[in-house]
Design an enzyme around this catalytic site. Sequence first.
Site, mmCIF file in Angstrom:
data_model
loop_
_atom_site.group_PDB
_atom_site.id
_atom_site.type_symbol
_atom_site.label_atom_id
_atom_site.label_comp_id
_atom_site.label_asym_id
_atom_site.label_seq_id
_atom_site.Cartn_x
_atom_site.Cartn_y
_atom_site.Cartn_z
ATOM 1 N N LYS A 13 0.828 -1.211 0.000
ATOM 2 C CA LYS A 13 0.000 0.000 0.000
ATOM 3 C C LYS A 13 0.863 1.260 0.000
ATOM 4 O O LYS A 13 0.652 2.164 -0.782
ATOM 5 C CB LYS A 13 -0.908 0.043 1.249
ATOM 6 C CG LYS A 13 -1.871 -1.100 1.361
ATOM 7 C CD LYS A 13 -2.760 -0.967 2.612
ATOM 8 C CE LYS A 13 -2.011 -1.011 3.934
ATOM 9 N NZ LYS A 13 -1.327 -2.298 4.197
ATOM 10 N N ARG A 88 -10.025 1.161 7.881
ATOM 11 C CA ARG A 88 -9.658 -0.213 8.233
ATOM 12 C C ARG A 88 -10.799 -0.940 8.919
ATOM 13 O O ARG A 88 -10.645 -2.106 9.282
ATOM 14 C CB ARG A 88 -8.465 -0.195 9.173
ATOM 15 C CG ARG A 88 -7.109 -0.383 8.489
ATOM 16 C CD ARG A 88 -6.039 -0.223 9.561
ATOM 17 N NE ARG A 88 -4.845 -0.973 9.315
ATOM 18 C CZ ARG A 88 -3.754 -0.478 8.720
ATOM 19 N NH1 ARG A 88 -3.761 0.740 8.243
ATOM 20 N NH2 ARG A 88 -2.677 -1.228 8.598
ATOM 21 N N ARG A 127 11.179 -5.764 5.850
ATOM 22 C CA ARG A 127 10.964 -4.330 5.604
ATOM 23 C C ARG A 127 11.864 -3.488 6.526
ATOM 24 O O ARG A 127 12.006 -3.773 7.705
ATOM 25 C CB ARG A 127 9.495 -3.960 5.855
ATOM 26 C CG ARG A 127 9.261 -2.451 5.813
ATOM 27 C CD ARG A 127 7.828 -2.084 5.581
ATOM 28 N NE ARG A 127 6.943 -2.481 6.668
ATOM 29 C CZ ARG A 127 5.618 -2.373 6.619
ATOM 30 N NH1 ARG A 127 5.028 -1.909 5.525
ATOM 31 N NH2 ARG A 127 4.877 -2.754 7.638
ATOM 32 N N ARG A 160 10.515 -1.638 12.058
ATOM 33 C CA ARG A 160 9.399 -1.200 12.893
ATOM 34 C C ARG A 160 9.130 -2.203 14.011
ATOM 35 O O ARG A 160 9.247 -3.407 13.806
ATOM 36 C CB ARG A 160 8.130 -1.056 12.020
ATOM 37 C CG ARG A 160 8.054 0.276 11.313
ATOM 38 C CD ARG A 160 6.980 0.309 10.252
ATOM 39 N NE ARG A 160 5.694 -0.270 10.641
ATOM 40 C CZ ARG A 160 4.640 -0.310 9.838
ATOM 41 N NH1 ARG A 160 4.702 0.185 8.613
ATOM 42 N NH2 ARG A 160 3.512 -0.855 10.245
ATOM 43 N N ARG A 171 -1.297 -8.933 13.334
ATOM 44 C CA ARG A 171 -1.795 -7.928 12.385
ATOM 45 C C ARG A 171 -2.544 -8.591 11.232
ATOM 46 O O ARG A 171 -3.536 -8.060 10.739
ATOM 47 C CB ARG A 171 -0.635 -7.076 11.855
ATOM 48 C CG ARG A 171 -0.114 -6.108 12.922
ATOM 49 C CD ARG A 171 1.250 -5.573 12.592
ATOM 50 N NE ARG A 171 1.271 -4.758 11.395
ATOM 51 C CZ ARG A 171 2.309 -4.655 10.579
ATOM 52 N NH1 ARG A 171 3.414 -5.348 10.814
ATOM 53 N NH2 ARG A 171 2.252 -3.873 9.532
HETATM 54 P P1 ADP Z 1 2.135 -1.897 3.224
HETATM 55 O O1 ADP Z 1 2.125 -0.390 3.236
HETATM 56 O O2 ADP Z 1 0.946 -2.473 2.534
HETATM 57 O O3 ADP Z 1 2.333 -2.495 4.580
HETATM 58 P P2 ADP Z 1 4.766 -1.626 1.948
HETATM 59 O O4 ADP Z 1 4.557 -0.764 0.750
HETATM 60 O O5 ADP Z 1 5.419 -1.005 3.127
HETATM 61 O O6 ADP Z 1 3.373 -2.360 2.355
HETATM 62 O O7 ADP Z 1 5.616 -2.903 1.485
HETATM 63 C C1 ADP Z 1 5.967 -3.925 2.432
HETATM 64 C C2 ADP Z 1 7.386 -4.403 2.147
HETATM 65 O O8 ADP Z 1 7.408 -5.101 0.900
HETATM 66 C C3 ADP Z 1 8.428 -3.292 2.025
HETATM 67 O O9 ADP Z 1 9.652 -3.776 2.544
HETATM 68 C C4 ADP Z 1 8.550 -3.053 0.510
HETATM 69 O O10 ADP Z 1 9.852 -2.625 0.154
HETATM 70 C C5 ADP Z 1 8.273 -4.454 -0.038
HETATM 71 N N1 ADP Z 1 7.549 -4.435 -1.322
HETATM 72 C C6 ADP Z 1 6.611 -3.552 -1.747
HETATM 73 N N2 ADP Z 1 6.164 -3.868 -2.974
HETATM 74 C C7 ADP Z 1 6.819 -5.011 -3.338
HETATM 75 C C8 ADP Z 1 6.787 -5.860 -4.514
HETATM 76 N N3 ADP Z 1 5.972 -5.591 -5.542
HETATM 77 N N4 ADP Z 1 7.592 -6.940 -4.511
HETATM 78 C C9 ADP Z 1 8.406 -7.209 -3.449
HETATM 79 N N5 ADP Z 1 8.471 -6.465 -2.341
HETATM 80 C C10 ADP Z 1 7.686 -5.376 -2.262
HETATM 81 P P1 ADP Z 2 0.813 -1.619 7.310
HETATM 82 O O1 ADP Z 2 0.926 -0.675 6.132
HETATM 83 O O2 ADP Z 2 2.027 -2.444 7.456
HETATM 84 O O3 ADP Z 2 -0.435 -2.407 7.321
HETATM 85 P P2 ADP Z 2 0.357 0.813 8.782
HETATM 86 O O4 ADP Z 2 1.609 1.604 8.780
HETATM 87 O O5 ADP Z 2 -0.716 1.202 7.833
HETATM 88 O O6 ADP Z 2 0.755 -0.719 8.617
HETATM 89 O O7 ADP Z 2 -0.281 0.806 10.234
HETATM 90 C C1 ADP Z 2 0.474 0.491 11.378
HETATM 91 C C2 ADP Z 2 -0.442 0.430 12.592
HETATM 92 O O8 ADP Z 2 -1.050 1.712 12.806
HETATM 93 C C3 ADP Z 2 -1.605 -0.529 12.492
HETATM 94 O O9 ADP Z 2 -1.251 -1.854 12.855
HETATM 95 C C4 ADP Z 2 -2.585 0.094 13.494
HETATM 96 O O10 ADP Z 2 -2.203 -0.195 14.834
HETATM 97 C C5 ADP Z 2 -2.376 1.579 13.286
HETATM 98 N N1 ADP Z 2 -3.302 2.102 12.256
HETATM 99 C C6 ADP Z 2 -2.969 2.604 11.028
HETATM 100 N N2 ADP Z 2 -4.058 2.978 10.348
HETATM 101 C C7 ADP Z 2 -5.121 2.707 11.166
HETATM 102 C C8 ADP Z 2 -6.530 2.837 11.030
HETATM 103 N N3 ADP Z 2 -7.106 3.322 9.904
HETATM 104 N N4 ADP Z 2 -7.309 2.435 12.072
HETATM 105 C C9 ADP Z 2 -6.772 1.947 13.193
HETATM 106 N N5 ADP Z 2 -5.469 1.777 13.389
HETATM 107 C C10 ADP Z 2 -4.627 2.152 12.386
#
Ligand code: ADP
Ligand code: ADP
Length: 217
Positions: A13, A88, A127, A160, A171
């Site tokens: 995302k 979410r 990550r 993180r 999660r």
């Molecule tokens: P999210 O915001 O949904 O948690 P991230 O964009 O932070 O996901 O991506 C999660 C991890 O996967 C990061 O370490 C990122 O560099 C890696 N990543 C993102 N897109 C890809 C992809 N298409 N293929 C492999 N790794 C990816």
């Molecule tokens: P990821 O992209 O890896 O899913 P985020 O960085 O979006 O993680 O979110 C990290 C944490 O922040 C979540 O596990 C949650 O605890 C909190 N969080 C983020 N967005 C929301 C939301 N819309 N509602 C509730 N908690 C949230």
Amino acid sequence: MNLIIMGPPGAGKGTQSRRLGEHLAVPVISTGEMLRDEIKRKTTLGAQAKRHMDKGELIPDSLMIGVIEERLKRSDCARGFILDGFPRTVAQADALHKMLGENGSSLEHAVSLAVPNDELLKRLSGRRTCRDCGAMYHIIFDPPTNAGLCNKCNGELYQRDDDYEDIISSRLEVYESQTSPLLDYYRGHRQLLEVDGIGGRDDVLARILKRLGISQS
Ligand code: ADP
Ligand code: ADP
Ligand code: ZN
């Protein structure tokens, strides 16, 4: 264009919404990044959020909805925005619908990135995130040029607190129980665009743009 980017933790995302934001020249609003910034600045909200985030739980809807409501009022959102990580829960989706409706606005699409759990685990455990600008890297799939340092701002990369295996599994369960019902919610509103999130990040971006009907020039 007003968009949301959904998907389980690690689906890409953040990676894709940053790229889309540049492409569409609209702000990207990442609730996870906003909350990590509150923690860094040691605010009251940061302290409240940290208690939940460290356990892999969602922070309460009332807190999160208040934060988004304030953010969407800012003038940079007038030409559109991309929401990464919000809504979410169904309560958050309802609140967003109401907020936009009150401004005579609405959501165009909810893009959902689909990635299977074994790949999510690999992505999340490798990550690394920049402490200064929030950019994300991966120790294998997207390593920085200089180990431990951000390519964009030279900030320190860290793992993180919630990207360790025991919290990752909580999660993923929270996503299944509380967030995945939003797929049906947006399908019902005819706003859902499901996109395969597997493959290189350029391929995934191209798929998203194609589904949005945007030419990639
Ligand atoms: P999210 O915001 O949904 O948690 P991230 O964009 O932070 O996901 O991506 C999660 C991890 O996967 C990061 O370490 C990122 O560099 C890696 N990543 C993102 N897109 C890809 C992809 N298409 N293929 C492999 N790794 C990816
Ligand atoms: P990821 O992209 O890896 O899913 P985020 O960085 O979006 O993680 O979110 C990290 C944490 O922040 C979540 O596990 C949650 O605890 C909190 N969080 C983020 N967005 C929301 C939301 N819309 N509602 C509730 N908690 C949230
Ligand atoms: Zn950085």
